[in-house]
Scaffold this motif. Structure first.
Motif, PDB file in Angstrom:
ATOM      1  N   ARG A 134       0.817  -1.199   0.000  1.00 40.75           N
ATOM      2  CA  ARG A 134       0.000   0.000   0.000  1.00 40.75           C
ATOM      3  C   ARG A 134       0.856   1.256   0.000  1.00 40.75           C
ATOM      4  NH1 ARG A 134      -5.005  -0.508   2.170  1.00 40.75           N
ATOM      5  NH2 ARG A 134      -5.112   1.673   1.627  1.00 40.75           N
ATOM      6  N   GLN A 135       0.418   2.228  -0.765  1.00 40.91           N
ATOM      7  CA  GLN A 135       1.096   3.517  -0.777  1.00 40.91           C
ATOM      8  C   GLN A 135       0.183   4.583  -0.207  1.00 40.91           C
ATOM      9  OE1 GLN A 135       0.795   1.538  -3.557  1.00 40.91           O
ATOM     10  NE2 GLN A 135       2.809   0.693  -3.098  1.00 40.91           N
ATOM     11  N   ARG A 136      -1.104   4.265  -0.220  1.00 38.64           N
ATOM     12  CA  ARG A 136      -2.106   5.241   0.190  1.00 38.64           C
ATOM     13  C   ARG A 136      -2.822   4.698   1.418  1.00 38.64           C
ATOM     14  NH1 ARG A 136      -6.241   4.847  -3.790  1.00 38.64           N
ATOM     15  NH2 ARG A 136      -4.737   5.584  -5.270  1.00 38.64           N
ATOM     16  N   ALA A 137      -2.991   5.555   2.430  1.00 37.16           N
ATOM     17  CA  ALA A 137      -3.680   5.087   3.633  1.00 37.16           C
ATOM     18  C   ALA A 137      -4.911   5.950   3.890  1.00 37.16           C
ATOM     19  CB  ALA A 137      -2.744   5.168   4.824  1.00 37.16           C
ATOM     20  N   PHE A 138      -5.966   5.316   4.354  1.00 33.55           N
ATOM     21  CA  PHE A 138      -7.193   6.035   4.689  1.00 33.55           C
ATOM     22  C   PHE A 138      -7.184   6.357   6.175  1.00 33.55           C
ATOM     23  CE2 PHE A 138      -8.371   3.266   1.089  1.00 33.55           C
ATOM     24  CZ  PHE A 138      -8.580   4.283   0.169  1.00 33.55           C
ATOM     25  N   ILE A 139      -7.409   7.620   6.504  1.00 35.11           N
ATOM     26  CA  ILE A 139      -7.355   8.041   7.900  1.00 35.11           C
ATOM     27  C   ILE A 139      -8.754   8.469   8.316  1.00 35.11           C
ATOM     28  CG2 ILE A 139      -6.155   9.544   9.568  1.00 35.11           C
ATOM     29  CD1 ILE A 139      -4.207   8.134   7.658  1.00 35.11           C
ATOM     30  N   LYS A 140      -9.275   7.808   9.329  1.00 33.13           N
ATOM     31  CA  LYS A 140     -10.615   8.186   9.807  1.00 33.13           C
ATOM     32  C   LYS A 140     -10.500   9.451  10.656  1.00 33.13           C
ATOM     33  CE  LYS A 140     -14.175   6.335  12.805  1.00 33.13           C
ATOM     34  NZ  LYS A 140     -14.735   5.125  13.378  1.00 33.13           N
ATOM     35  N   ILE A 141     -11.240  10.496  10.262  1.00 30.47           N
ATOM     36  CA  ILE A 141     -11.150  11.734  11.045  1.00 30.47           C
ATOM     37  C   ILE A 141     -12.419  11.991  11.863  1.00 30.47           C
ATOM     38  CG2 ILE A 141      -9.481  12.817   9.501  1.00 30.47           C
ATOM     39  CD1 ILE A 141     -11.827  14.572   8.455  1.00 30.47           C
ATOM     40  N   ARG A 158     -24.449   4.637  12.111  1.00 25.01           N
ATOM     41  CA  ARG A 158     -23.237   5.239  12.678  1.00 25.01           C
ATOM     42  C   ARG A 158     -23.498   6.243  13.788  1.00 25.01           C
ATOM     43  NH1 ARG A 158     -17.970   3.521  10.966  1.00 25.01           N
ATOM     44  NH2 ARG A 158     -18.292   2.338   9.093  1.00 25.01           N
ATOM     45  N   GLY A 159     -24.728   6.724  13.906  1.00 26.85           N
ATOM     46  CA  GLY A 159     -25.057   7.592  15.040  1.00 26.85           C
ATOM     47  C   GLY A 159     -24.558   9.027  14.902  1.00 26.85           C
ATOM     48  N   GLU A 160     -24.452   9.718  16.050  1.00 26.16           N
ATOM     49  CA  GLU A 160     -24.103  11.145  16.086  1.00 26.16           C
ATOM     50  C   GLU A 160     -22.656  11.389  15.652  1.00 26.16           C
ATOM     51  OE1 GLU A 160     -26.293  13.600  16.567  1.00 26.16           O
ATOM     52  OE2 GLU A 160     -27.662  11.889  16.550  1.00 26.16           O
ATOM     53  N   GLU A 161     -22.373  12.669  15.309  1.00 24.07           N
ATOM     54  CA  GLU A 161     -21.023  12.996  14.841  1.00 24.07           C
ATOM     55  C   GLU A 161     -20.005  13.030  15.986  1.00 24.07           C
ATOM     56  OE1 GLU A 161     -20.973  16.557  12.455  1.00 24.07           O
ATOM     57  OE2 GLU A 161     -22.602  15.801  11.207  1.00 24.07           O
ATOM     58  N   ARG A 162     -18.868  12.419  15.730  1.00 26.00           N
ATOM     59  CA  ARG A 162     -17.755  12.454  16.684  1.00 26.00           C
ATOM     60  C   ARG A 162     -16.476  12.686  15.897  1.00 26.00           C
ATOM     61  NH1 ARG A 162     -21.031   8.502  16.829  1.00 26.00           N
ATOM     62  NH2 ARG A 162     -19.590   6.970  16.016  1.00 26.00           N
ATOM     63  N   SER A 163     -15.722  13.730  16.279  1.00 26.46           N
ATOM     64  CA  SER A 163     -14.492  14.051  15.547  1.00 26.46           C
ATOM     65  C   SER A 163     -13.273  13.605  16.346  1.00 26.46           C
ATOM     66  CB  SER A 163     -14.386  15.563  15.348  1.00 26.46           C
ATOM     67  OG  SER A 163     -15.561  16.049  14.748  1.00 26.46           O
ATOM     68  N   ARG A 164     -12.252  13.186  15.633  1.00 29.48           N
ATOM     69  CA  ARG A 164     -10.982  12.836  16.321  1.00 29.48           C
ATOM     70  C   ARG A 164     -10.143  14.089  16.485  1.00 29.48           C
ATOM     71  NH1 ARG A 164      -7.592   8.631  13.200  1.00 29.48           N
ATOM     72  NH2 ARG A 164      -6.358   8.571  15.087  1.00 29.48           N
ATOM     73  N   PRO A 165      -9.462  14.237  17.589  1.00 35.92           N
ATOM     74  CA  PRO A 165      -8.619  15.419  17.759  1.00 35.92           C
ATOM     75  C   PRO A 165      -7.534  15.484  16.684  1.00 35.92           C
ATOM     76  CG  PRO A 165      -8.751  14.124  19.780  1.00 35.92           C
ATOM     77  CD  PRO A 165      -9.420  13.317  18.721  1.00 35.92           C
ATOM     78  N   ALA A 166      -7.228  16.727  16.256  1.00 34.96           N
ATOM     79  CA  ALA A 166      -6.241  16.919  15.189  1.00 34.96           C
ATOM     80  C   ALA A 166      -4.889  16.304  15.562  1.00 34.96           C
ATOM     81  CB  ALA A 166      -6.090  18.405  14.903  1.00 34.96           C
ATOM     82  N   ALA A 167      -4.488  16.464  16.822  1.00 36.55           N
ATOM     83  CA  ALA A 167      -3.164  15.977  17.223  1.00 36.55           C
ATOM     84  C   ALA A 167      -3.048  14.464  16.991  1.00 36.55           C
ATOM     85  CB  ALA A 167      -2.916  16.312  18.688  1.00 36.55           C
ATOM     86  N   ASP A 197     -17.997  19.312  17.024  1.00 31.20           N
ATOM     87  CA  ASP A 197     -18.109  18.884  18.422  1.00 31.20           C
ATOM     88  C   ASP A 197     -16.850  19.181  19.235  1.00 31.20           C
ATOM     89  OD1 ASP A 197     -16.875  17.063  16.683  1.00 31.20           O
ATOM     90  OD2 ASP A 197     -17.214  15.373  18.020  1.00 31.20           O
ATOM     91  N   ILE A 198     -15.767  19.604  18.564  1.00 32.65           N
ATOM     92  CA  ILE A 198     -14.530  19.843  19.327  1.00 32.65           C
ATOM     93  C   ILE A 198     -13.945  21.215  18.992  1.00 32.65           C
ATOM     94  CG2 ILE A 198     -13.887  17.400  19.683  1.00 32.65           C
ATOM     95  CD1 ILE A 198     -11.975  17.686  17.284  1.00 32.65           C
ATOM     96  N   ASP A 199     -14.801  22.105  18.502  1.00 34.63           N
ATOM     97  CA  ASP A 199     -14.387  23.473  18.197  1.00 34.63           C
ATOM     98  C   ASP A 199     -13.207  23.500  17.209  1.00 34.63           C
ATOM     99  OD1 ASP A 199     -14.601  26.150  18.309  1.00 34.63           O
ATOM    100  OD2 ASP A 199     -13.304  26.402  20.070  1.00 34.63           O
ATOM    101  N   ALA A 200     -13.390  22.798  16.118  1.00 35.44           N
ATOM    102  CA  ALA A 200     -12.374  22.775  15.057  1.00 35.44           C
ATOM    103  C   ALA A 200     -13.109  22.772  13.717  1.00 35.44           C
ATOM    104  CB  ALA A 200     -11.494  21.540  15.209  1.00 35.44           C
ATOM    105  N   SER A 201     -12.385  22.678  12.620  1.00 31.45           N
ATOM    106  CA  SER A 201     -13.049  22.643  11.313  1.00 31.45           C
ATOM    107  C   SER A 201     -12.169  21.891  10.328  1.00 31.45           C
ATOM    108  CB  SER A 201     -13.290  24.059  10.795  1.00 31.45           C
ATOM    109  OG  SER A 201     -12.047  24.632  10.436  1.00 31.45           O
TER     110      SER A 201
END
Ligand code: SF4
Length: 437
Positions: A134-141, A158-167, A197-201
């Motif tokens: 693989r050269q390309r990876a899918f990242i769940k955000i 899948r239910g309500e929206e949940r975001s992963r922290p940028a870090a 949900d985490i004050d980001a965009s």
């Protein structure tokens, strides 16, 4: 413990599987490509269509037949919407609901009392994605969606929206890059809603990834054509952010879009595409269309054909509508016959091919950087920045795999509808990952 992971369905499922693979390995488990060799099988199922449900069930039964001694864990949309049915399939030991997917490795370890070898957790992670070519990876955000499009089962599963922290996302991309990954694709159910949900965009996240990692190529997966801020297009000024957008339209008829409870009508969609093309050179806009939505009249259908032609998409994903139990559309009147759906789908496929050929022709004679994903001296294959597949001849005796190389586009493969080219006489523009590490 040897673990074999399988997935069906969307890129998000794929991204989750990659995360589980890394998490299992961090605990000292080994991944295997052979079902028969595994002690544990994990299947990430899909329920987007009846066909996907059928395939998910079949995959579970087949896995159990192939290796009746392995423990079998099932997750994903089919298993979450039908937990009892999934648990009842022969050989299934554990069902992990979508809402617990982020903790799947932990839950499986606890519930199935997995035997681990902690010492191997400290060894370099050499069995990662590249061992799978693989050269390309899918990242769940993010996961989940706040909307309720009337045909969509995914949002229920899948239910309500949940975001992963940028870090966390940035650290995952850095780790993948250290394994040789050249291209990261950000995925989610509704990635335009990232960060609410985490004050980001999403623009902020993309900017940070480009600043805080050296990943050569960054893409976003499918993004709904709303919630995009005005300054979104400026992100493409950075040449590492790839100029391809998959903007699901679903129908070119405003009345059908209303029945689908979509948030974007033709005029807004047209405005968005115009903005993108004005501000992002070479941007490739692709889309999804659902054919034969309940009550789709001949006039509504003609509106779709006409709008698809007017926008001139680079590619279309065409789905014949099939009702999904639990969605609003499933109880709408005016179901179309299979024959009408087949005819409309066929007509749209023909239009799609014509548009794709036109888009490919506009690349003839140009030299483009291609990330080579596979092949050999007889023909290398990879993708342009705007996500067009290219096959290319390379110089004798040089391994181009996982390199970004300049390719002169010379022709169109009419059968496969993809570009052809040559690297002869052109310099490689990027070192192979094995030399970088
Ligand atoms: S926006 Fe996308 S995920 Fe959300 S309900 Fe609509 S189709 Fe489903």
């Amino acid at each position: 413990m040897r673990i074999h992971l399988m997935t069906l369905g969307c890129r998000l499922n794929e991204a989750e599987m990659e995360t589980w693979s890394r998490d299992f390995q961090a605990l000292g488990h080994a991944m295997t490509k052979q079902v028969e060799e595994a002690d544990l099988l994990v299947v990430n199922t899909c329920a987007v269509t009846e066909e996907a449900v059928r395939k998910s069930r079949k995959l579970l039964s087949r896995s159990c037949r192939q290796n009746p001694h392995a423990r079998l864990v099932v997750s994903g949309c089919y298993a979450s919407l039908n937990p009892d049915a999934a648990a009842g399939i022969e050989g299934v030991d554990l069902v992990v609901n979508n809402r617990d997917k982020g903790r799947l490795v932990e839950i499986v370890s606890e519930r199935l009392d997995l035997w681990v070898m902690p010492q191997s957790a400290t060894e370099p992670d050499a069995t990662g994605l590249l061992s799978r070519g693989r050269q390309r990876a899918f990242i769940k955000i993010q996961d989940g969606c706040r909307y309720r499009c009337s045909f969509c089962i995914v949002t229920l599963a899948r239910g309500e929206e949940r975001s992963r922290p940028a870090a966390e996302i940035i650290s995952e991309i850095r780790h993948l890059q250290s394994q040789g990954i050249q291209e990261a694709v950000l995925t989610g159910v509704h990635i335009g809603g990232y960060g609410a949900d985490i004050d980001a965009s999403i623009p902020e996240l993309i900017r940070r990834i480009l600043q805080e990692t050296d990943i050569p190529r960054l893409r976003i997966g499918s993004i709904e054509p709303w919630d995009l801020p005005e300054d979104f297009w400026r992100l493409f000024d950075n040449p590492r952010f790839m100029p391809h957008l998959h903007l699901p339209l679903q129908s070119g008829s405003d009345s059908v879009l209303r029945r689908m409870a979509r948030r974007c009508r033709r005029d807004e969609y047209r405005r968005l595409v115009d903005q993108a093309r004005e501000q992002v050179p070479d941007i490739n806009i692709t889309t999804d269309i659902i054919v034969g939505f309940p009550g789709e009249s001949e006039a509504e259908w003609q509106d779709t054909l006409e709008f698809v032609e007017e926008v001139g998409f680079g590619d279309l994903h065409i789905f014949a509508y099939s009702p999904r139990q639990g969605t609003k559309a499933a109880s709408m009147p005016g179901a179309l016959t299979r024959e009408i759906k087949r005819q409309r789908s066929q007509a749209l496929h023909q239009l799609s091919e014509r548009l794709k050929r036109r888009s490919l022709s506009s690349h003839l004679g140009r030299t483009l950087p291609i990330l080579i994903e596979g092949g050999d001296e007889n023909g290398w294959g990879g993708y342009t920045p705007n996500y067009l597949r290219v096959t290319a001849e390379g110089p004798a005796g040089v391994d181009l795999k996982n390199r970004i190389v300049d390719v002169l586009i010379t022709a169109i493969d009419e059968e496969l509808l993809q570009l052809q080219g040559t690297t002869q006489g052109l310099e490689a523009t990027c070192q192979p990952w094995s030399q970088i590490n």
